[in-house]
Design a protein around this motif. Structure first.
Motif, PDB file in Angstrom:
ATOM      1  N   GLY A 141      34.339  39.594  24.544  1.00 46.86           N
ATOM      2  CA  GLY A 141      33.991  40.709  25.417  1.00 46.86           C
ATOM      3  C   GLY A 141      34.574  40.624  26.821  1.00 46.86           C
ATOM      4  N   ARG A 142      35.262  39.514  27.130  1.00 43.94           N
ATOM      5  CA  ARG A 142      35.845  39.376  28.472  1.00 43.94           C
ATOM      6  C   ARG A 142      37.339  39.667  28.425  1.00 43.94           C
ATOM      7  NH1 ARG A 142      33.229  36.102  32.267  1.00 43.94           N
ATOM      8  NH2 ARG A 142      35.152  35.116  32.899  1.00 43.94           N
ATOM      9  N   LEU A 143      37.823  40.408  29.429  1.00 42.76           N
ATOM     10  CA  LEU A 143      39.251  40.694  29.507  1.00 42.76           C
ATOM     11  C   LEU A 143      39.954  39.471  30.091  1.00 42.76           C
ATOM     12  CD1 LEU A 143      41.492  42.833  29.166  1.00 42.76           C
ATOM     13  CD2 LEU A 143      40.935  43.659  31.453  1.00 42.76           C
ATOM     14  N   LEU A 144      40.843  38.864  29.300  1.00 42.17           N
ATOM     15  CA  LEU A 144      41.543  37.658  29.751  1.00 42.17           C
ATOM     16  C   LEU A 144      43.053  37.868  29.628  1.00 42.17           C
ATOM     17  CD1 LEU A 144      39.273  34.908  28.149  1.00 42.17           C
ATOM     18  CD2 LEU A 144      39.387  35.577  30.550  1.00 42.17           C
ATOM     19  N   GLY A 145      43.797  37.025  30.339  1.00 43.92           N
ATOM     20  CA  GLY A 145      45.251  37.134  30.299  1.00 43.92           C
ATOM     21  C   GLY A 145      45.798  37.294  31.701  1.00 43.92           C
ATOM     22  N   GLN A 146      47.038  37.762  31.788  1.00 45.62           N
ATOM     23  CA  GLN A 146      47.724  37.707  33.080  1.00 45.62           C
ATOM     24  C   GLN A 146      47.044  38.528  34.190  1.00 45.62           C
ATOM     25  OE1 GLN A 146      51.753  39.027  32.894  1.00 45.62           O
ATOM     26  NE2 GLN A 146      51.234  41.133  32.450  1.00 45.62           N
ATOM     27  N   THR A 147      46.473  39.670  33.848  1.00 48.93           N
ATOM     28  CA  THR A 147      45.832  40.478  34.894  1.00 48.93           C
ATOM     29  C   THR A 147      44.564  39.774  35.386  1.00 48.93           C
ATOM     30  OG1 THR A 147      46.692  42.415  33.749  1.00 48.93           O
ATOM     31  CG2 THR A 147      45.135  42.820  35.513  1.00 48.93           C
ATOM     32  N   ALA A 148      43.814  39.207  34.448  1.00 46.70           N
ATOM     33  CA  ALA A 148      42.602  38.466  34.830  1.00 46.70           C
ATOM     34  C   ALA A 148      42.973  37.240  35.669  1.00 46.70           C
ATOM     35  CB  ALA A 148      41.838  38.042  33.579  1.00 46.70           C
ATOM     36  N   PHE A 149      44.051  36.545  35.294  1.00 48.02           N
ATOM     37  CA  PHE A 149      44.461  35.352  36.059  1.00 48.02           C
ATOM     38  C   PHE A 149      44.899  35.748  37.481  1.00 48.02           C
ATOM     39  CE2 PHE A 149      45.919  33.405  31.762  1.00 48.02           C
ATOM     40  CZ  PHE A 149      44.619  33.074  31.452  1.00 48.02           C
ATOM     41  N   THR A 150      45.546  36.910  37.581  1.00 43.31           N
ATOM     42  CA  THR A 150      45.979  37.413  38.891  1.00 43.31           C
ATOM     43  C   THR A 150      44.750  37.638  39.770  1.00 43.31           C
ATOM     44  OG1 THR A 150      47.807  38.564  37.819  1.00 43.31           O
ATOM     45  CG2 THR A 150      47.259  39.287  40.044  1.00 43.31           C
ATOM     46  N   TYR A 151      43.753  38.284  39.177  1.00 42.18           N
ATOM     47  CA  TYR A 151      42.521  38.588  39.907  1.00 42.18           C
ATOM     48  C   TYR A 151      41.775  37.304  40.276  1.00 42.18           C
ATOM     49  CZ  TYR A 151      37.838  40.223  40.889  1.00 42.18           C
ATOM     50  OH  TYR A 151      36.635  40.432  41.490  1.00 42.18           O
ATOM     51  N   GLN A 152      41.676  36.386  39.320  1.00 43.41           N
ATOM     52  CA  GLN A 152      40.952  35.136  39.589  1.00 43.41           C
ATOM     53  C   GLN A 152      41.611  34.353  40.727  1.00 43.41           C
ATOM     54  OE1 GLN A 152      40.900  33.462  35.676  1.00 43.41           O
ATOM     55  NE2 GLN A 152      39.343  34.899  34.980  1.00 43.41           N
ATOM     56  N   ALA A 153      42.943  34.371  40.765  1.00 39.99           N
ATOM     57  CA  ALA A 153      43.650  33.648  41.833  1.00 39.99           C
ATOM     58  C   ALA A 153      43.293  34.241  43.195  1.00 39.99           C
ATOM     59  CB  ALA A 153      45.159  33.715  41.607  1.00 39.99           C
ATOM     60  N   PHE A 154      43.157  35.567  43.242  1.00 36.85           N
ATOM     61  CA  PHE A 154      42.803  36.245  44.493  1.00 36.85           C
ATOM     62  C   PHE A 154      41.385  35.851  44.927  1.00 36.85           C
ATOM     63  CE2 PHE A 154      40.959  40.255  46.366  1.00 36.85           C
ATOM     64  CZ  PHE A 154      41.628  40.190  47.584  1.00 36.85           C
ATOM     65  N   ILE A 155      40.437  35.902  44.004  1.00 41.00           N
ATOM     66  CA  ILE A 155      39.049  35.561  44.341  1.00 41.00           C
ATOM     67  C   ILE A 155      38.931  34.069  44.685  1.00 41.00           C
ATOM     68  CG2 ILE A 155      36.642  35.536  43.495  1.00 41.00           C
ATOM     69  CD1 ILE A 155      37.775  38.346  44.173  1.00 41.00           C
ATOM     70  N   ASP A 156      39.673  33.219  43.965  1.00 43.98           N
ATOM     71  CA  ASP A 156      39.689  31.775  44.296  1.00 43.98           C
ATOM     72  C   ASP A 156      40.111  31.588  45.756  1.00 43.98           C
ATOM     73  OD1 ASP A 156      39.045  31.156  41.693  1.00 43.98           O
ATOM     74  OD2 ASP A 156      41.058  30.459  41.138  1.00 43.98           O
ATOM     75  N   ALA A 157      41.176  32.299  46.152  1.00 45.32           N
ATOM     76  CA  ALA A 157      41.689  32.147  47.523  1.00 45.32           C
ATOM     77  C   ALA A 157      40.650  32.629  48.540  1.00 45.32           C
ATOM     78  CB  ALA A 157      42.998  32.922  47.686  1.00 45.32           C
ATOM     79  N   LEU A 158      39.994  33.754  48.238  1.00 43.98           N
ATOM     80  CA  LEU A 158      38.961  34.256  49.168  1.00 43.98           C
ATOM     81  C   LEU A 158      37.833  33.236  49.292  1.00 43.98           C
ATOM     82  CD1 LEU A 158      38.524  38.084  48.431  1.00 43.98           C
ATOM     83  CD2 LEU A 158      40.159  36.920  49.920  1.00 43.98           C
ATOM     84  N   GLU A 159      37.427  32.673  48.163  1.00 41.06           N
ATOM     85  CA  GLU A 159      36.322  31.700  48.197  1.00 41.06           C
ATOM     86  C   GLU A 159      36.702  30.450  48.972  1.00 41.06           C
ATOM     87  OE1 GLU A 159      34.824  31.032  44.184  1.00 41.06           O
ATOM     88  OE2 GLU A 159      33.139  32.296  44.788  1.00 41.06           O
TER      89      GLU A 159
ATOM     90  N   LEU B 237      30.701  38.539  46.048  1.00 37.68           N
ATOM     91  CA  LEU B 237      31.679  39.307  46.825  1.00 37.68           C
ATOM     92  C   LEU B 237      31.698  40.760  46.343  1.00 37.68           C
ATOM     93  CD1 LEU B 237      34.650  36.744  46.919  1.00 37.68           C
ATOM     94  CD2 LEU B 237      33.061  37.291  48.772  1.00 37.68           C
ATOM     95  N   ARG B 238      31.728  41.674  47.321  1.00 35.96           N
ATOM     96  CA  ARG B 238      31.654  43.111  46.993  1.00 35.96           C
ATOM     97  C   ARG B 238      33.059  43.722  47.010  1.00 35.96           C
ATOM     98  NH1 ARG B 238      26.771  45.487  47.578  1.00 35.96           N
ATOM     99  NH2 ARG B 238      27.611  47.387  48.498  1.00 35.96           N
ATOM    100  N   GLY B 239      33.475  44.235  45.857  1.00 33.63           N
ATOM    101  CA  GLY B 239      34.828  44.777  45.729  1.00 33.63           C
ATOM    102  C   GLY B 239      34.849  46.280  45.585  1.00 33.63           C
ATOM    103  N   GLY B 240      35.857  46.896  46.196  1.00 32.11           N
ATOM    104  CA  GLY B 240      36.085  48.331  46.016  1.00 32.11           C
ATOM    105  C   GLY B 240      37.369  48.527  45.223  1.00 32.11           C
ATOM    106  N   ILE B 241      37.493  49.669  44.588  1.00 33.94           N
ATOM    107  CA  ILE B 241      38.717  49.979  43.838  1.00 33.94           C
ATOM    108  C   ILE B 241      39.229  51.341  44.287  1.00 33.94           C
ATOM    109  CG2 ILE B 241      39.745  50.347  41.560  1.00 33.94           C
ATOM    110  CD1 ILE B 241      37.479  48.673  40.370  1.00 33.94           C
ATOM    111  N   ILE B 242      40.521  51.407  44.599  1.00 37.87           N
ATOM    112  CA  ILE B 242      41.144  52.689  44.957  1.00 37.87           C
ATOM    113  C   ILE B 242      42.256  52.953  43.948  1.00 37.87           C
ATOM    114  CG2 ILE B 242      42.408  53.978  46.716  1.00 37.87           C
ATOM    115  CD1 ILE B 242      41.089  52.228  48.839  1.00 37.87           C
TER     116      ILE B 242
END
Ligand SMILES: NC(=O)c1ccc[n+]([C@@H]2O[C@H](COP(=O)([O-])OP(=O)(O)OC[C@H]3O[C@@H](n4cnc5c(N)ncnc54)[C@H](O)[C@@H]3O)[C@@H](O)[C@H]2O)c1
Length: 334
Positions: free
Chosen positions: A281-299, A2-7
């Protein structure tokens, strides 16, 4: 992939460069910030494609989703653009700083059929996952009363954010606690009474509230109290102070995230954040979980949560907080 943009490439946006890059399901296809030098610098540093405008990025980067991490008052334009280009959206809290704008977003998103998640990251903050589990299992019975405090030190409005005068402790902080209360209770607010203090920061040339306090009565007659101020002394051991207490018919729950489980003392005592951390080396925690939930839903092709409806309700409540603080009146929300 999936291709993501950041603003918006500030504190949150740069975290998302890392999150999108480290997830094997996603890649950063473009970045944009109103500050051209920042866009160019980060594009060079991370080997990414920087764009001169969001429009150019939407037209050329073939995005599946966009993360919007601009200041509180600058989410709307980009949500509308993304919806227009059929791009899924992860937008920071608060979704907007006016109810009209939030409604416009909801209409545009509905019309285009894209998916939108509001980044209420405290729903993915580990102690609150336990709170939600305990509430949903019926362990504490029906919630009767909630008491919350989410405060920052004065570092935040004076040094960390260049745009504090265009936000308030309610937009920036209480948006989290109000969402948490709505999420846990599953009930809508009926009335809100709020008061605010506008003294200290105004004298420093930052025209916004020092503190806001709100008493919310929900449609089932239960209540919650919210305090958010961002003028605590910088000497505090942690940049934020977050306390959350609830009382139910069968028990009570108390969360204090001020103590981040790690204390270091040199010339003074400091707690160090354990909500977002690097592990191997991986950023983990609440922000990562927030992001993962979003990508899970898209998938999975499902609507993400926290949803646009959650964002709308949150904005409606916060508009009422500001209206009540300005007029001294009790505001009917729903
Ligand atoms: N979910 C959370 O826990 C959490 C935590 C902190 C901040 N936030 C939210 O994230 C958002 C960003 O906060 P931040 O701390 O990263 O702020 P920041 O000031 O560090 O970054 C904002 C960036 O947006 C850019 N910008 C400003 N106006 C713009 C515009 N019109 N178009 C494009 N770019 C623009 C700025 O140049 C800056 O680089 C806010 O809405 C904030 O409330 C959420």
């Amino acid at each position: 992939m999936l291709r993501g943009g950041i603003i918006g490439l500030g504190i949150k946006g740069t975290q998302y460069i890392e999150l999108i890059s480290q997830d094997p399901r996603t890649e950063v296809a473009g970045i944009y910030d109103i500050d051209k030098a920042k866009t160019e610098e980060l594009a060079k540093k991370h080997g990414l494609r920087g764009f001169a405008s969001a429009k150019e990025m939407f037209e050329e980067a073939d995005l599946d989703f966009v993360y919007i991490g601009t200041p509180d008052f600058a989410h709307t334009e980009y949500v509308l653009q993304a919806a227009g280009y059929g791009v899924n959206i992860l937008v920071e809290k608060p979704m907007a700083t006016s109810y009209e704008e939030a409604l416009e977003m909801a209409e545009a998103v509905k019309k285009s059929g894209v998916k939108l998640q509001v980044a209420f990251s405290n729903r993915f903050n580990q102690p609150f996952i336990q709170v939600k589990n305990a509430v949903d299992s019926g362990e504490v019975g029906e919630i009767l009363s909630i008491n919350t405090k989410l405060n920052d030190t004065i570092y935040v409005p004076t040094k960390m954010l260049s745009w504090a005068s265009r936000s308030t402790p309610a937009w920036f902080l209480m948006s989290h606690t109000m969402d948490m209360a709505s999420w846990l209770k599953g009930k809508r607010a009926k009335t809100i009474y709020a008061t605010g203090v506008k003294q200290h920061l105004v004298k420093m040339g930052i025209d916004t509230y020092d503190a806001l306090q709100a008493l919310v009565t929900y449609e089932d007659g239960t209540q919650a109290f919210f305090e958010s101020q961002w003028v605590s002394p910088e000497g505090a051991p942690m940049i934020f102070d977050f306390k959350f207490d609830l009382v139910g018919t069968k028990g009570s729950i108390s969360v204090d995230t001020q103590d981040q489980m790690f204390h270091i003392t040199k010339d003074s005592l400091k707690y160090r954040g354990t909500m977002d951390m690097r592990v191997n080396g991986r950023l983990l925690g609440q922000t990562a979980f927030t992001y993962q939930a979003f990508i899970d839903a898209l998938e999975k092709g499902i609507q993400p949560s926290p949803s646009i409806e959650d964002g709308l309700e949150n904005v409606k409540m916060l508009v009422a907080v500001h209206e009540s603080a300005a007029t001294g009146k009790v505001i009917t929300v729903n």
